[in-house]
Design an enzyme around this catalytic site. Structure first.
Site, PDB file in Angstrom:
ATOM      1  N   SER A 139       0.870  -1.177   0.000  1.00 44.18           N
ATOM      2  CA  SER A 139       0.000   0.000   0.000  1.00 44.18           C
ATOM      3  C   SER A 139       0.904   1.223   0.000  1.00 44.18           C
ATOM      4  CB  SER A 139      -0.836  -0.008   1.289  1.00 44.18           C
ATOM      5  OG  SER A 139      -1.520   1.218   1.466  1.00 44.18           O
ATOM      6  N   TYR A 152      -2.344  -1.075  10.360  1.00 46.03           N
ATOM      7  CA  TYR A 152      -2.305  -1.423   8.933  1.00 46.03           C
ATOM      8  C   TYR A 152      -0.918  -1.169   8.357  1.00 46.03           C
ATOM      9  CZ  TYR A 152      -3.943  -1.192   4.008  1.00 46.03           C
ATOM     10  OH  TYR A 152      -4.133  -1.382   2.647  1.00 46.03           O
TER      11      TYR A 152
HETATM   12  N1  LIG Z   1      -8.589  -0.045  -1.644  1.00 48.25           N
HETATM   13  C1  LIG Z   1      -7.545   0.687  -1.371  1.00 48.25           C
HETATM   14  O1  LIG Z   1      -7.622   1.930  -1.354  1.00 48.25           O
HETATM   15  C2  LIG Z   1      -6.213   0.022  -1.106  1.00 48.25           C
HETATM   16  C3  LIG Z   1      -5.078   0.842  -1.043  1.00 48.25           C
HETATM   17  C4  LIG Z   1      -3.845   0.266  -0.800  1.00 48.25           C
HETATM   18  C5  LIG Z   1      -3.739  -1.102  -0.650  1.00 48.25           C
HETATM   19  N2  LIG Z   1      -4.848  -1.879  -0.684  1.00 48.25           N
HETATM   20  C6  LIG Z   1      -4.667  -3.331  -0.516  1.00 48.25           C
HETATM   21  O2  LIG Z   1      -5.190  -3.987  -1.655  1.00 48.25           O
HETATM   22  C7  LIG Z   1      -5.486  -5.343  -1.313  1.00 48.25           C
HETATM   23  C8  LIG Z   1      -6.861  -5.686  -1.853  1.00 48.25           C
HETATM   24  O3  LIG Z   1      -7.827  -4.917  -1.146  1.00 48.25           O
HETATM   25  P1  LIG Z   1      -9.068  -4.240  -1.869  1.00 48.25           P
HETATM   26  O4  LIG Z   1      -8.962  -2.794  -1.605  1.00 48.25           O
HETATM   27  O5  LIG Z   1      -9.202  -4.737  -3.226  1.00 48.25           O
HETATM   28  O6  LIG Z   1     -10.260  -4.769  -0.927  1.00 48.25           O
HETATM   29  P2  LIG Z   1     -11.481  -5.782  -1.216  1.00 48.25           P
HETATM   30  O7  LIG Z   1     -12.077  -6.035   0.118  1.00 48.25           O
HETATM   31  O8  LIG Z   1     -12.361  -5.255  -2.287  1.00 48.25           O
HETATM   32  O9  LIG Z   1     -10.738  -7.088  -1.738  1.00 48.25           O
HETATM   33  C9  LIG Z   1      -9.982  -7.897  -0.852  1.00 48.25           C
HETATM   34  C10 LIG Z   1     -10.389  -9.344  -1.027  1.00 48.25           C
HETATM   35  O10 LIG Z   1      -9.584 -10.131  -0.130  1.00 48.25           O
HETATM   36  C11 LIG Z   1     -10.423 -11.136   0.424  1.00 48.25           C
HETATM   37  N3  LIG Z   1      -9.875 -11.602   1.697  1.00 48.25           N
HETATM   38  C12 LIG Z   1      -9.918 -11.000   2.900  1.00 48.25           C
HETATM   39  N4  LIG Z   1      -9.352 -11.781   3.836  1.00 48.25           N
HETATM   40  C13 LIG Z   1      -8.930 -12.903   3.200  1.00 48.25           C
HETATM   41  C14 LIG Z   1      -8.269 -14.072   3.628  1.00 48.25           C
HETATM   42  N5  LIG Z   1      -7.953 -14.271   4.920  1.00 48.25           N
HETATM   43  N6  LIG Z   1      -7.966 -15.018   2.716  1.00 48.25           N
HETATM   44  C15 LIG Z   1      -8.297 -14.842   1.409  1.00 48.25           C
HETATM   45  N7  LIG Z   1      -8.961 -13.764   0.942  1.00 48.25           N
HETATM   46  C16 LIG Z   1      -9.251 -12.798   1.842  1.00 48.25           C
HETATM   47  C17 LIG Z   1     -11.776 -10.466   0.598  1.00 48.25           C
HETATM   48  O11 LIG Z   1     -12.827 -11.410   0.687  1.00 48.25           O
HETATM   49  C18 LIG Z   1     -11.844  -9.600  -0.651  1.00 48.25           C
HETATM   50  O12 LIG Z   1     -12.511 -10.268  -1.703  1.00 48.25           O
HETATM   51  C19 LIG Z   1      -5.343  -5.426   0.198  1.00 48.25           C
HETATM   52  O13 LIG Z   1      -4.095  -6.032   0.509  1.00 48.25           O
HETATM   53  C20 LIG Z   1      -5.375  -3.987   0.650  1.00 48.25           C
HETATM   54  O14 LIG Z   1      -4.695  -3.797   1.863  1.00 48.25           O
HETATM   55  C21 LIG Z   1      -6.081  -1.358  -0.920  1.00 48.25           C
END
Ligand SMILES: NC(=O)c1ccc[n+]([C@@H]2O[C@H](COP(=O)([O-])OP(=O)(O)OC[C@H]3O[C@@H](n4cnc5c(N)ncnc54)[C@H](O)[C@@H]3O)[C@@H](O)[C@H]2O)c1
Length: 274
Positions: A139, A152
């Site tokens: 991130s 986080y």
């Molecule tokens: N959305 C943002 O602004 C953002 C910014 C920086 C980083 N991220 C990172 O991006 C990654 C994806 O997140 P996102 O924003 O797409 O969120 P999201 O919730 O839309 O997608 C994350 C997916 O991971 C799955 N998940 C959660 N726990 C799990 C587990 N224990 N085992 C397997 N699957 C699991 C969830 O069911 C979900 O489908 C994460 O690592 C998050 O920290 C997101």
């Protein structure tokens, strides 16, 4: 890994958000894909949309045995793996002074152990075949920090450090490494992190009031395409936003200033036996 057509990608957290964006971009590049998620219904919906070259698989990345099951199911279906995206992650916007230990454990189990388990289960395969690529989702919170991101950001800085070391470890072994450091992306992160949290790690504290406005973020599909570019070109840091340049520069300037201050106060340590 310049040629992606016909190769096999495994993406965790691919039932939603950035993982879905990555898996759709991988499929558009001609890859066979494993859509892995703890939420099987979401994984199945994405896989069904992608057709016969997509396998839905329920995985809990917090469990090494579960990630090993993902590896075995991938090999059984496709016979080989080329690209692993350790992307599954969760968010809790807790301040450290009122976070419960279960809040820490939940984030570390998914965001950090999830990546470690992926590396442990898949890296030996990639090294043995002398070809492959690993993308770890960190991130912008893995490069800069601040409240309410204490818990986080602890996990995401660790993912950046792990990825930097991994890059150097496997550089001569035919395996590429990238670390994805997005700013805000329009996903289900805030609600889904709550929905899939195991009961035994539910602290009962509502930290949602300090959640970031992910709905104002960029499209996850755009992020997926940028990840594919990095895989093809061997790019390491995948940066999706340039808004944070000044903050990153300030952080690095602070570290360099501390080094210079040390030399000024205590003399240079280079070449000295200490
Ligand atoms: N959305 C943002 O602004 C953002 C910014 C920086 C980083 N991220 C990172 O991006 C990654 C994806 O997140 P996102 O924003 O797409 O969120 P999201 O919730 O839309 O997608 C994350 C997916 O991971 C799955 N998940 C959660 N726990 C799990 C587990 N224990 N085992 C397997 N699957 C699991 C969830 O069911 C979900 O489908 C994460 O690592 C998050 O920290 C997101």
């Amino acid at each position: 890994m310049q040629e992606l057509d016909g190769k096999v990608a495994v993406v965790t957290g691919a039932g939603s958000g950035i993982g879905e964006g990555i898996v759709r971009a991988a499929a558009a590049a001609g890859m066979k894909v494993v859509v892995a998620d703890i939420d099987l219904a979401k994984a199945q919906a994405v896989a069904a949309d992608l057709g016969e070259n997509a396998l839905a698989y329920q995985v809990d990345v917090a469990s090494l045995a579960s990630v090993e099951g993902l590896r075995d199911a991938t090999l059984e279906r496709f016979g080989v793996v080329h690209l692993l995206c350790n992307n599954a992650g969760v968010w809790i916007g807790a301040l450290m002074h009122d976070a419960d230990i279960k809040d820490w454990q939940y984030l570390i189990n998914v965001n950090l152990y999830g990546v470690i388990h992926g590396v442990k289960a898949f890296l030996p395969l990639l090294v043995a075949q002398g070809e492959g690529h690993i993308v770890n989702t960190a991130s912008m919170g893995g490069l800069i920090s601040g409240p309410p991101e204490g818990l986080y950001t602890t996990t995401k800085f660790a993912v950046v450090g792990l990825s930097e070391a991994l890059l150097m470890e496997v550089a001569e072994k035919g395996v590429g490494v990238s670390v994805l450091c997005p700013g805000l992306v329009n996903t289900n992160l805030i609600t889904q992190s709550f929905a899939v949290r195991p009961d035994e790690l539910d602290s009962g504290i509502d930290h949602q009031q300090v959640a970031p406005d992910v709905a104002s973020g960029i499209s996850p599909l755009l992020v997926g395409e940028q990840v594919m570019d990095a895989v093809r070109e061997g790019g390491f840091y995948v940066i999706t936003h340039d808004d944070y340049r000044d903050v990153i520069a300030m952080r690095h300037d602070g570290i360099l200033a501390a080094l210079d201050d040390h030399a000024r106060r205590y003399g240079s340590t280079s070449g000295k036996v200490v």
